[in-house]
Design a protein around this motif. Sequence first.
Motif, short mmCIF file in Angstrom:
data_model
loop_
_atom_site.label_atom_id
_atom_site.label_comp_id
_atom_site.label_asym_id
_atom_site.label_seq_id
_atom_site.Cartn_x
_atom_site.Cartn_y
_atom_site.Cartn_z
N GLY A 1 -1.54 1.73 -0.98
CA GLY A 1 -1.08 0.61 -0.17
C GLY A 1 -1.97 0.23 1.00
N LEU A 2 -3.02 1.00 1.24
CA LEU A 2 -3.82 0.78 2.44
C LEU A 2 -4.49 -0.59 2.49
N ALA A 3 -4.78 -1.16 1.33
CA ALA A 3 -5.45 -2.48 1.31
C ALA A 3 -4.60 -3.54 1.99
N ILE A 4 -3.28 -3.42 1.85
CA ILE A 4 -2.39 -4.38 2.51
C ILE A 4 -2.51 -4.28 4.01
N LEU A 5 -2.63 -3.05 4.52
CA LEU A 5 -2.68 -2.83 5.96
C LEU A 5 -4.01 -3.25 6.57
N GLU A 6 -5.01 -3.51 5.75
CA GLU A 6 -6.26 -4.06 6.26
C GLU A 6 -6.10 -5.54 6.59
N ASP B 1 10.80 3.73 1.94
CA ASP B 1 10.01 3.90 0.73
C ASP B 1 8.73 3.07 0.82
N MET B 2 8.89 1.84 1.31
CA MET B 2 7.74 0.94 1.48
C MET B 2 6.72 1.52 2.46
N VAL B 3 7.21 2.10 3.56
CA VAL B 3 6.31 2.71 4.54
C VAL B 3 5.49 3.82 3.89
N ASN B 4 6.15 4.66 3.11
CA ASN B 4 5.43 5.74 2.42
C ASN B 4 4.35 5.19 1.50
N TYR B 5 4.68 4.11 0.81
CA TYR B 5 3.70 3.47 -0.08
C TYR B 5 2.51 2.92 0.71
N LEU B 6 2.80 2.21 1.79
CA LEU B 6 1.73 1.56 2.55
C LEU B 6 0.79 2.57 3.18
N GLU B 7 1.29 3.75 3.48
CA GLU B 7 0.44 4.78 4.09
C GLU B 7 -0.24 5.66 3.06
N SER B 8 -0.06 5.32 1.79
CA SER B 8 -0.77 6.03 0.72
C SER B 8 -2.05 5.27 0.39
N MET C 1 13.48 -2.19 -17.87
CA MET C 1 12.23 -2.63 -18.49
C MET C 1 11.14 -2.60 -17.42
N TYR C 2 10.13 -1.79 -17.59
CA TYR C 2 9.10 -1.61 -16.58
C TYR C 2 7.74 -2.03 -17.12
N ASN C 3 6.96 -2.65 -16.26
CA ASN C 3 5.59 -2.99 -16.59
C ASN C 3 4.73 -1.74 -16.42
N ALA C 4 3.81 -1.53 -17.32
CA ALA C 4 3.01 -0.30 -17.29
C ALA C 4 2.20 -0.16 -16.00
N THR C 5 1.89 -1.29 -15.36
CA THR C 5 1.07 -1.25 -14.15
C THR C 5 1.91 -1.20 -12.88
N MET C 6 3.21 -1.18 -13.00
CA MET C 6 4.07 -1.22 -11.83
C MET C 6 4.02 0.11 -11.08
N THR C 7 4.06 0.01 -9.76
CA THR C 7 4.03 1.20 -8.91
C THR C 7 5.20 2.12 -9.24
N ASP C 8 4.93 3.41 -9.25
CA ASP C 8 5.95 4.42 -9.52
C ASP C 8 6.72 4.68 -8.22
N HIS C 9 7.91 4.12 -8.12
CA HIS C 9 8.72 4.24 -6.90
C HIS C 9 9.02 5.68 -6.55
N SER C 10 9.19 6.52 -7.55
CA SER C 10 9.59 7.92 -7.29
C SER C 10 8.55 8.66 -6.45
N LEU C 11 7.32 8.20 -6.48
CA LEU C 11 6.27 8.84 -5.69
C LEU C 11 6.44 8.59 -4.19
N TYR C 12 7.19 7.54 -3.85
CA TYR C 12 7.27 7.11 -2.46
C TYR C 12 8.69 7.14 -1.91
N LYS C 13 9.65 7.49 -2.73
CA LYS C 13 11.04 7.50 -2.30
C LYS C 13 11.23 8.50 -1.16
N GLU C 14 11.81 8.02 -0.06
CA GLU C 14 12.05 8.85 1.12
C GLU C 14 13.33 9.66 0.90
#
Length: 371
Positions: free
Chosen positions: A92-97, A82-89, A1-14
């Motif tokens: 995810g950049l807002a978190i790194l600010e 996977d998280m690293v790939n997300y954060l560097e997209s 069950m996925y929320n429509a606004t949830m991040t698409d993990h497949s985009l960031y899977k290493e």
Amino acid sequence: MYNATMTDHSLYKERSVQNRYITLETLETCLKKRPAASSKILGKSVQGEPLYAFTLGKGETRILMWSQMHGNESTTTKAVWDMVNYLESSEGLAILEICTLMIVPMLNPDGAKAYTRVNANEVDLNRDAQELTQPESQALRDLFEKFKPDYCFNLHDQRTLFSVGQSANVATVSFLSPASNQEREVTPSREVAMKLIVAMNETLQRMIPEQVGRYDDGFNANCVGDTFQMLNVPTILFEAGHSPKDYMRENTREYIFHALIKALTTISKGEIENYSTSDYFKIPENGKLFYDILVHDPQVLNPDLAPGISLGIRFKEVLDGNRILFKPELGDMGKLDGFYGHETVNCLNQKDLELLSGRDEILDFIKNVGK
């Protein structure tokens, strides 16, 4: 069950880091991508392997996380990349600010290579927080003292036996805000960790409802999480567990990924106080009710066994070359009422027996129990 606004993990899977056997060699591709200015070697393992760490972000809030303290617990290592790939997209950049992350992707490379919990001196690094007898333990503690984190994420795997409370639901992910004293008081740092866990649980309940557990909080000062909590740094234990038919834990890595992103988002947005410690205690504490295979009426296949008993089979993970084999072992034998199997076979049912067709190792094991 996925929320429509949830991040698409497949985009960031290493894609270079998959399955269960994750070694320092496996991480070579990922480590080479890290800028030299943000990377460091903390020291060396017992067998002389480098202990890598790297930073992400430029914010004032400092988060320290480490994975594979136990060498055979690799799921969170996959999720970290996977998280690293997300954060560097761009997503995810807002978190790194707001945050600076210090990441140790593999604290126990010797144990990872041998696929064991312990290091090369056969010491459990998660029981070495006080004596600091091992180079890996010393390196982590030195990093902790120099980096001065505001939060710590202690990343692990848990066995397939864990249930959500006494229910028939497997604990696919578990969390713990470790105690910092024998009384298990809710200290300020522990309270913060609890609220972050509530935030992550809220997200995971939309994906794996009723499959999140709370790890036992018995105090042990020798454990790293308990020690860091004693030092007043909110510390969270992550436990990546079993998901149905997912022994490679590729599904579980996704759930850990989403948990990590939720925790970092909650921290970076200053939303921790939106959550309540009372909801932490509503997460059921883990039970131990699962076998990998629960076999009812095994006397159909093994006439030496008494009628009416069941076999609880657990898999032992065995390293074979560069892959992990799952070998059957007898966990328990008896009535086993109130226990569950990730797979259940009733030998009086022909359709169930057909589930074992072609699985000679399991069949031979059942036929030879007690002989």
